[in-house]
Each structure stands twice: as C-alpha cells, then as structure tokens.
Design a protein around this motif. Structure first.
Motif, short mmCIF file in Angstrom:
data_model
loop_
_atom_site.label_atom_id
_atom_site.label_comp_id
_atom_site.label_asym_id
_atom_site.label_seq_id
_atom_site.Cartn_x
_atom_site.Cartn_y
_atom_site.Cartn_z
N GLU A 134 -4.43 -44.00 21.76
CA GLU A 134 -3.01 -42.59 22.80
C GLU A 134 -4.06 -41.73 21.59
O GLU A 134 -3.14 -40.39 22.08
CB GLU A 134 -2.29 -43.57 23.07
CG GLU A 134 -2.18 -44.64 22.86
CD GLU A 134 -3.06 -44.15 24.89
OE1 GLU A 134 -2.91 -43.38 25.55
OE2 GLU A 134 -3.94 -45.25 25.41
N ASP A 135 -4.39 -40.73 20.82
CA ASP A 135 -4.70 -39.60 19.56
C ASP A 135 -5.09 -39.08 20.59
O ASP A 135 -6.59 -38.58 19.92
CB ASP A 135 -4.66 -40.41 18.19
CG ASP A 135 -4.52 -39.31 17.10
OD1 ASP A 135 -4.52 -38.17 17.76
OD2 ASP A 135 -5.23 -39.77 16.05
N ASP B 213 -12.54 -32.66 20.80
CA ASP B 213 -11.17 -31.94 21.04
C ASP B 213 -10.11 -32.45 20.15
O ASP B 213 -9.42 -32.31 20.30
CB ASP B 213 -10.69 -31.15 22.42
CG ASP B 213 -11.09 -29.92 22.20
OD1 ASP B 213 -11.85 -29.36 21.79
OD2 ASP B 213 -11.36 -29.59 23.53
N THR B 214 -9.96 -34.22 20.72
CA THR B 214 -9.14 -34.90 19.82
C THR B 214 -10.02 -36.19 18.95
O THR B 214 -11.21 -36.27 18.50
CB THR B 214 -9.06 -36.04 21.62
OG1 THR B 214 -10.28 -37.37 21.30
CG2 THR B 214 -8.45 -35.42 22.79
N ARG B 215 -9.13 -36.43 17.89
CA ARG B 215 -9.22 -37.27 17.00
C ARG B 215 -10.17 -38.47 17.84
O ARG B 215 -11.65 -39.33 17.12
CB ARG B 215 -8.28 -38.05 15.87
CG ARG B 215 -7.63 -37.36 15.41
CD ARG B 215 -6.88 -37.57 14.52
NE ARG B 215 -5.78 -36.39 14.16
CZ ARG B 215 -4.68 -35.53 14.00
NH1 ARG B 215 -3.93 -35.52 15.37
NH2 ARG B 215 -4.57 -34.31 13.50
N VAL B 216 -10.29 -39.40 18.80
CA VAL B 216 -10.82 -40.33 19.73
C VAL B 216 -12.19 -39.56 19.89
O VAL B 216 -13.04 -40.29 19.22
CB VAL B 216 -10.48 -40.76 20.64
CG1 VAL B 216 -11.20 -41.45 21.14
CG2 VAL B 216 -8.97 -41.46 19.97
N ALA B 217 -12.53 -38.39 20.26
CA ALA B 217 -13.90 -38.37 20.24
C ALA B 217 -14.29 -37.18 18.95
O ALA B 217 -15.86 -37.80 19.14
CB ALA B 217 -13.70 -36.48 21.56
N ARG B 218 -13.45 -37.29 18.21
CA ARG B 218 -14.49 -36.87 17.38
C ARG B 218 -14.79 -37.70 16.28
O ARG B 218 -16.22 -38.14 15.51
CB ARG B 218 -13.61 -36.01 16.10
CG ARG B 218 -13.70 -34.54 16.61
CD ARG B 218 -12.62 -34.16 15.95
NE ARG B 218 -12.54 -32.29 16.67
CZ ARG B 218 -11.58 -30.94 16.05
NH1 ARG B 218 -11.41 -31.23 14.54
NH2 ARG B 218 -11.71 -30.25 16.31
N LEU B 219 -14.14 -38.73 16.26
CA LEU B 219 -14.95 -39.81 15.48
C LEU B 219 -15.35 -40.86 16.39
O LEU B 219 -16.34 -40.89 15.90
CB LEU B 219 -13.08 -41.12 15.25
CG LEU B 219 -13.18 -41.98 14.15
CD1 LEU B 219 -13.62 -41.14 12.48
CD2 LEU B 219 -12.67 -43.31 13.92
N ILE C 163 -1.74 -46.87 20.39
CA ILE C 163 -1.42 -46.17 19.01
C ILE C 163 -1.63 -44.74 19.05
O ILE C 163 -3.07 -44.26 19.72
CB ILE C 163 -1.30 -46.90 17.92
CG1 ILE C 163 -1.06 -48.15 18.20
CG2 ILE C 163 -1.03 -45.93 16.90
CD1 ILE C 163 -1.17 -49.39 16.57
N ALA C 164 -0.89 -43.56 18.90
CA ALA C 164 -1.82 -42.89 18.91
C ALA C 164 -1.79 -41.87 17.48
O ALA C 164 -2.23 -43.05 17.17
CB ALA C 164 -0.53 -41.68 19.26
N HIS C 165 -1.55 -40.96 17.33
CA HIS C 165 -1.94 -40.04 15.88
C HIS C 165 -0.49 -41.42 14.99
O HIS C 165 0.42 -40.01 14.09
CB HIS C 165 -2.09 -39.17 15.35
CG HIS C 165 -2.32 -38.51 14.49
ND1 HIS C 165 -3.48 -38.39 14.10
CD2 HIS C 165 -1.36 -37.62 13.01
CE1 HIS C 165 -3.73 -38.71 12.65
NE2 HIS C 165 -2.60 -37.73 12.09
N ARG C 166 -0.80 -42.23 14.70
CA ARG C 166 0.89 -42.74 13.37
C ARG C 166 -0.29 -44.32 12.57
O ARG C 166 -0.18 -44.91 12.76
CB ARG C 166 1.90 -43.92 14.01
CG ARG C 166 2.53 -42.37 15.80
CD ARG C 166 3.92 -42.04 14.53
NE ARG C 166 4.18 -41.19 15.69
CZ ARG C 166 4.12 -40.33 15.66
NH1 ARG C 166 3.77 -39.80 15.16
NH2 ARG C 166 5.33 -39.78 16.54
N GLY C 167 -0.23 -43.69 11.40
CA GLY C 167 -1.09 -44.32 10.75
C GLY C 167 -0.33 -45.64 10.18
O GLY C 167 -1.56 -46.78 9.67
#
Length: 74
Positions: A6-7, A23-29, A51-55
C-alpha cells in the motif's frame, strides 16, 4: 528488497520530469528489482500486503529474511 503493497503515495517522492522507475515506492522498487535481475543479480522481493510506508510494520518480514540468510535460504 521489501516494500509495503500500500506504499503508493506519490506526493513525497514524485519529481516532475524525472524518471526514477515510477511514481511510487512500489513501482520504483519493482523497477530496481527488474534491473538487478536483468543484470544477473539475484533478488528477494517481498511485497507485504496491507502495509503502506511504515517501516516498523515490515519488521517481521525483514527478521524472517535475516534468519534465512545465514542458512542460505533467501
């Protein structure tokens, strides 16, 4: 590589006119994973549902990975 599924927020990382693999962390990773694999680099990629951006919420997945590495099971 680990990222919450969900990030997907773009406001914090999107840069106009810059191609960073998405444009998102999911796409970039995901793009980084494909690049590594295309260059013969083995990758473990964990996309953690819900989970979104929650380390700290990714901690269990990271701990699992770390417990498998010494045994050669990553």
């Amino acid at each position: 590589m680990v990222v919450g599924a969900e990030d997907t927020e773009t406001w914090e990382i999107a840069e106009p006119d810059i191609d960073a693999g998405g444009d998102t962390r999911v796409a970039r990773l995901t793009a980084l994973r494909r690049n590594f694999e295309a260059n013969g680099i083995d990758v473990r990629f964990d996309l953690v549902p819900g989970i979104a951006h929650r380390g700290l919420q990714l901690q269990a997945t990271v701990q699992q990975f770390m417990s498998e590495v010494p045994a050669g099971r990553s």
